[in-house]
Design an enzyme around this catalytic site. Sequence first.
Site, PDB file in Angstrom:
ATOM      1  CE  LYS A  40       9.646 -41.816 -10.593  1.00  0.00           C
ATOM      2  NZ  LYS A  40      10.520 -40.816 -10.058  1.00  0.00           N
ATOM      3  CE  LYS A  55      14.189 -47.252  -9.382  1.00  0.00           C
ATOM      4  NZ  LYS A  55      14.944 -46.096  -9.613  1.00  0.00           N
ATOM      5  CE  LYS A  63      16.834 -40.328  -3.979  1.00  0.00           C
ATOM      6  NZ  LYS A  63      16.338 -40.114  -5.330  1.00  0.00           N
TER       7      LYS A  63
HETATM    8  P1  ATP Z   1      12.618 -41.943  -6.900  1.00  0.00           P
HETATM    9  O1  ATP Z   1      12.234 -43.163  -6.125  1.00  0.00           O
HETATM   10  O2  ATP Z   1      12.307 -40.655  -6.219  1.00  0.00           O
HETATM   11  O3  ATP Z   1      12.167 -41.967  -8.325  1.00  0.00           O
HETATM   12  P2  ATP Z   1      15.225 -43.129  -7.169  1.00  0.00           P
HETATM   13  O4  ATP Z   1      15.537 -43.787  -5.869  1.00  0.00           O
HETATM   14  O5  ATP Z   1      14.855 -43.976  -8.315  1.00  0.00           O
HETATM   15  O6  ATP Z   1      14.192 -41.941  -6.954  1.00  0.00           O
HETATM   16  P3  ATP Z   1      16.918 -41.191  -8.559  1.00  0.00           P
HETATM   17  O7  ATP Z   1      17.225 -39.895  -7.908  1.00  0.00           O
HETATM   18  O8  ATP Z   1      15.882 -41.184  -9.621  1.00  0.00           O
HETATM   19  O9  ATP Z   1      16.523 -42.304  -7.478  1.00  0.00           O
HETATM   20  O10 ATP Z   1      18.265 -41.830  -9.118  1.00  0.00           O
HETATM   21  C1  ATP Z   1      19.586 -41.429  -8.854  1.00  0.00           C
HETATM   22  C2  ATP Z   1      20.555 -42.447  -9.400  1.00  0.00           C
HETATM   23  O11 ATP Z   1      20.461 -43.661  -8.655  1.00  0.00           O
HETATM   24  C3  ATP Z   1      20.312 -42.827 -10.870  1.00  0.00           C
HETATM   25  O12 ATP Z   1      21.558 -42.926 -11.537  1.00  0.00           O
HETATM   26  C4  ATP Z   1      19.664 -44.177 -10.782  1.00  0.00           C
HETATM   27  O13 ATP Z   1      19.933 -44.968 -11.922  1.00  0.00           O
HETATM   28  C5  ATP Z   1      20.315 -44.766  -9.549  1.00  0.00           C
HETATM   29  N1  ATP Z   1      19.468 -45.760  -8.887  1.00  0.00           N
HETATM   30  C6  ATP Z   1      18.238 -45.539  -8.362  1.00  0.00           C
HETATM   31  N2  ATP Z   1      17.743 -46.671  -7.819  1.00  0.00           N
HETATM   32  C7  ATP Z   1      18.692 -47.637  -8.010  1.00  0.00           C
HETATM   33  C8  ATP Z   1      18.777 -49.021  -7.671  1.00  0.00           C
HETATM   34  N3  ATP Z   1      17.804 -49.634  -7.024  1.00  0.00           N
HETATM   35  N4  ATP Z   1      19.889 -49.704  -8.012  1.00  0.00           N
HETATM   36  C9  ATP Z   1      20.897 -49.088  -8.660  1.00  0.00           C
HETATM   37  N5  ATP Z   1      20.885 -47.779  -9.005  1.00  0.00           N
HETATM   38  C10 ATP Z   1      19.799 -47.050  -8.690  1.00  0.00           C
END
Ligand code: ATP
Length: 333
Positions: free
Chosen positions: A115, A197, A200
């Site tokens: 990040k 990965k 969002k």
């Molecule tokens: P950001 O992109 O804003 O950092 P993010 O999409 O990574 O957000 P978080 O809110 O940080 O999402 O994560 C919420 C949950 O979703 C966590 O338990 C994280 O491990 C899971 N998660 C996020 N992305 C993935 C993915 N691509 N595959 C599986 N689990 C995920």
Amino acid sequence: MSENKKLIFSGIQPTGTFTLGNYLGAVKNWGPLQDEYDCVYSIVDLHAITVRQDPVKLRQNSMQAYALLQACGLDPKKSILFFQSHNKCHAELSWVLSCTTQFGELTRMTQFKDKSAKHADNINAGLFTYPVLMAADILAYNADLVPIGIDQKQHLELARNIAQRFNQRYGEFFTLPEPYIPKAGAKIMSLQEPTKKMSKSDENPNACILILDDKDTIIRKFKRAVTDSEAEVRYAEGKDGINNLMTIYSAVTGKTMDEIEAEFFGKGYGDFKLAVGEAVADHLEPVRSEFSRLINDKAYLKECYVDGAQRAERITQRILTKVYRKVGFVDAK
Ligand code: ATP
Ligand code: LTN
């Protein structure tokens, strides 16, 4: 909350509509745990501001995320569903824990490295201490289990180390939380760059499926998914795009990889992508319709999150008072 059930805590950031990765890796698995465990699930808005957020959008995204939790099967009567900023104990415990966390530990966190590379103009102290707040979220409830996707495993290990160190310094107190990582779907990859990965905050809209996308959009995004130059639906090293689509298909249909290979034997990627798109869209349809019902009922949502925060604070205030006493602060009452 009962005495004998184990406690689960997890959180999700209100940084945008949940992706299929958030859903399969985390939120989808939270609902089925509600009967066996005492569950506490939080929209972690304090975490979200570690990257710049537009205040109007953050508030909208937060309400959306809260409604989505329920649309994904979480019941506000069975579980505690609340906004992190509504329970002051998280931030307060975070301060105490930050004093038992080492600078060196935080510099090793891969999410911080990723990040800070991505937001080079805003490497703020909150981004750096983010994992301490996450440890506080979990330890404030003395949670036993933490359902997360694989990307959060390192943060959970840090939370365990922080708890252990606190226990050594002040006497046994915190439970060491265990990660609960799903077998299928723990890391859903981007549809456009299948070695990264799905996230969002990805700028490319074709890279991720949002759980509120309509059927046509979902099918279109899967059609455009990056694969390889073979034409065989087979789970194998080097076939990241196909492996990811097979993982998704398996997670929504319950079929094994062998069954999927047999189903698409002799068929091309076009047929397979269409089948994945349809299966995902059908799977998400009930979430979408429940969400549109809930998001219009602001009064009901407010009732739920006010009650959730009160119940959450009741648990954590007792724990925080004991922590303050252990650390050596004078009793407030
Ligand atoms: P950001 O992109 O804003 O950092 P993010 O999409 O990574 O957000 P978080 O809110 O940080 O999402 O994560 C919420 C949950 O979703 C966590 O338990 C994280 O491990 C899971 N998660 C996020 N992305 C993935 C993915 N691509 N595959 C599986 N689990 C995920
Ligand atoms: N850091 C997590 C979100 C999160 C979390 C938590 C997950 C904040 N606090 C406590 C589990 C337990 C993420 O998904 N990025």
